[in-house]
Design a protein around this motif. Structure first.
Motif, PDB file in Angstrom:
ATOM      1  N   UNK A  45       0.835  -1.206   0.000  1.00 15.39           N
ATOM      2  CA  UNK A  45       0.000   0.000   0.000  1.00 15.39           C
ATOM      3  C   UNK A  45       0.872   1.259   0.000  1.00 15.39           C
ATOM      4  N   UNK A  46       1.957   1.236   0.770  1.00 19.85           N
ATOM      5  CA  UNK A  46       2.875   2.369   0.805  1.00 19.85           C
ATOM      6  C   UNK A  46       3.565   2.541  -0.553  1.00 19.85           C
ATOM      7  N   UNK A  47       3.810   1.439  -1.250  1.00 18.25           N
ATOM      8  CA  UNK A  47       4.406   1.494  -2.583  1.00 18.25           C
ATOM      9  C   UNK A  47       3.468   2.236  -3.543  1.00 18.25           C
ATOM     10  N   UNK A  48       2.169   1.926  -3.466  1.00 18.69           N
ATOM     11  CA  UNK A  48       1.191   2.601  -4.326  1.00 18.69           C
ATOM     12  C   UNK A  48       1.134   4.093  -3.996  1.00 18.69           C
ATOM     13  N   UNK A  49       1.126   4.428  -2.706  1.00 17.62           N
ATOM     14  CA  UNK A  49       1.139   5.838  -2.307  1.00 17.62           C
ATOM     15  C   UNK A  49       2.383   6.545  -2.852  1.00 17.62           C
ATOM     16  N   UNK A  50       3.525   5.861  -2.813  1.00 15.90           N
ATOM     17  CA  UNK A  50       4.768   6.440  -3.334  1.00 15.90           C
ATOM     18  C   UNK A  50       4.679   6.660  -4.846  1.00 15.90           C
ATOM     19  N   UNK A  51       4.020   5.751  -5.555  1.00  9.71           N
ATOM     20  CA  UNK A  51       3.820   5.944  -6.994  1.00  9.71           C
ATOM     21  C   UNK A  51       2.951   7.173  -7.260  1.00  9.71           C
ATOM     22  N   UNK A  92       2.700  10.130 -14.875  1.00 10.38           N
ATOM     23  CA  UNK A  92       2.264  10.615 -13.571  1.00 10.38           C
ATOM     24  C   UNK A  92       0.865  10.088 -13.272  1.00 10.38           C
ATOM     25  N   UNK A  93       0.757   9.362 -12.173  1.00  7.37           N
ATOM     26  CA  UNK A  93      -0.525   8.787 -11.786  1.00  7.37           C
ATOM     27  C   UNK A  93      -1.393   9.838 -11.121  1.00  7.37           C
ATOM     28  N   UNK A  94      -2.651   9.904 -11.531  1.00 10.96           N
ATOM     29  CA  UNK A  94      -3.614  10.752 -10.835  1.00 10.96           C
ATOM     30  C   UNK A  94      -4.479   9.893  -9.922  1.00 10.96           C
ATOM     31  N   UNK A  95      -4.615   8.626 -10.263  1.00  7.68           N
ATOM     32  CA  UNK A  95      -5.380   7.660  -9.475  1.00  7.68           C
ATOM     33  C   UNK A  95      -4.660   6.323  -9.535  1.00  7.68           C
ATOM     34  N   UNK A  96      -4.614   5.640  -8.395  1.00  4.95           N
ATOM     35  CA  UNK A  96      -4.070   4.277  -8.385  1.00  4.95           C
ATOM     36  C   UNK A  96      -4.757   3.567  -7.229  1.00  4.95           C
ATOM     37  N   UNK A  97      -5.691   2.691  -7.562  1.00  9.97           N
ATOM     38  CA  UNK A  97      -6.511   2.027  -6.550  1.00  9.97           C
ATOM     39  C   UNK A  97      -6.321   0.523  -6.641  1.00  9.97           C
ATOM     40  N   UNK A 117      -6.838  -0.565 -10.614  1.00  4.82           N
ATOM     41  CA  UNK A 117      -7.118   0.350 -11.723  1.00  4.82           C
ATOM     42  C   UNK A 117      -6.402   1.655 -11.426  1.00  4.82           C
ATOM     43  N   UNK A 118      -5.958   2.305 -12.490  1.00  6.41           N
ATOM     44  CA  UNK A 118      -5.281   3.576 -12.313  1.00  6.41           C
ATOM     45  C   UNK A 118      -5.531   4.485 -13.504  1.00  6.41           C
ATOM     46  N   UNK A 119      -5.177   5.729 -13.304  1.00  6.17           N
ATOM     47  CA  UNK A 119      -5.248   6.722 -14.377  1.00  6.17           C
ATOM     48  C   UNK A 119      -3.949   7.501 -14.325  1.00  6.17           C
ATOM     49  N   UNK A 120      -3.389   7.760 -15.493  1.00  2.24           N
ATOM     50  CA  UNK A 120      -2.145   8.511 -15.544  1.00  2.24           C
ATOM     51  C   UNK A 120      -2.032   9.273 -16.850  1.00  2.24           C
TER      52      UNK A 120
END
Length: 159
Positions: A45-51, A92-97, A117-120
């Motif tokens: 989860x911290x990895x996703x936040x870092x992304x 650049x990610x705007x969303x990563x869930x 799912x993500x948006x970038x």
């Protein structure tokens, strides 16, 4: 004489695996699976936040030197390529869930499987929305979990 040599060889072959197991550093011995599962899912989860924040220093810290990254498009990168891509903000990610995540612990190795799912926005300015399944492998070394492999498979575009 031949019988004694065979007996000696049999004893040696049985004791070698035990000696090797006892000689392993503590960091390579098995970890508590319940604790490890919580630690790895939190780190993931911290990895996703870092992304999302493009926290390159944190990503570099948790990524093993022999890292292998297979993108959902099929491209492959090593650690230096992955980190360099983050440094130049290739996407650049705007969303990563994370929609689904499960960790399985095997001694000092964790396998994380799930769906996201993500948006970038690409460096060319295009917006991309993606849904994919992922598989990440973490290894517990020297008291810390490190991401050694990542593989994603796209399961359908949402755009």
């Amino acid at each position: 004489m031949a019988r004694n040599l065979l007996s000696l060889a049999a004893i040696a072959s049985l004791s070698l695996p035990i000696s090797l197991a006892l000689a392993q550093p503590v960091s390579q011995q098995c970890v508590n699976s319940e604790v490890a599962e919580r630690e790895v899912l939190e780190l993931d989860s911290m990895r996703i936040d870092a992304l999302l924040r493009n926290d390159v220093e944190f990503l570099e810290e948790i990524t093993a030197d022999d890292y292998s990254h297979v993108e959902s498009s099929g491209g492959a990168r090593n650690k230096s390529q992955f980190i360099a891509g983050r440094r130049v903000e290739r996407a650049l990610f705007s969303t990563f869930v994370i929609d689904e995540n499960k960790a399985m612990i095997y001694c000092n190795v964790a396998v994380v499987v799930g769906r996201y799912h993500n948006a970038y926005r690409t460096s060319g300015g295009s917006s991309v929305v993606k849904r994919a399944r992922h598989l990440r492998v973490y290894v517990h070394e020297n008291g810390q979990w490190r991401n050694v492999a990542h593989q994603a498979t796209e399961i359908g575009r949402a755009d």
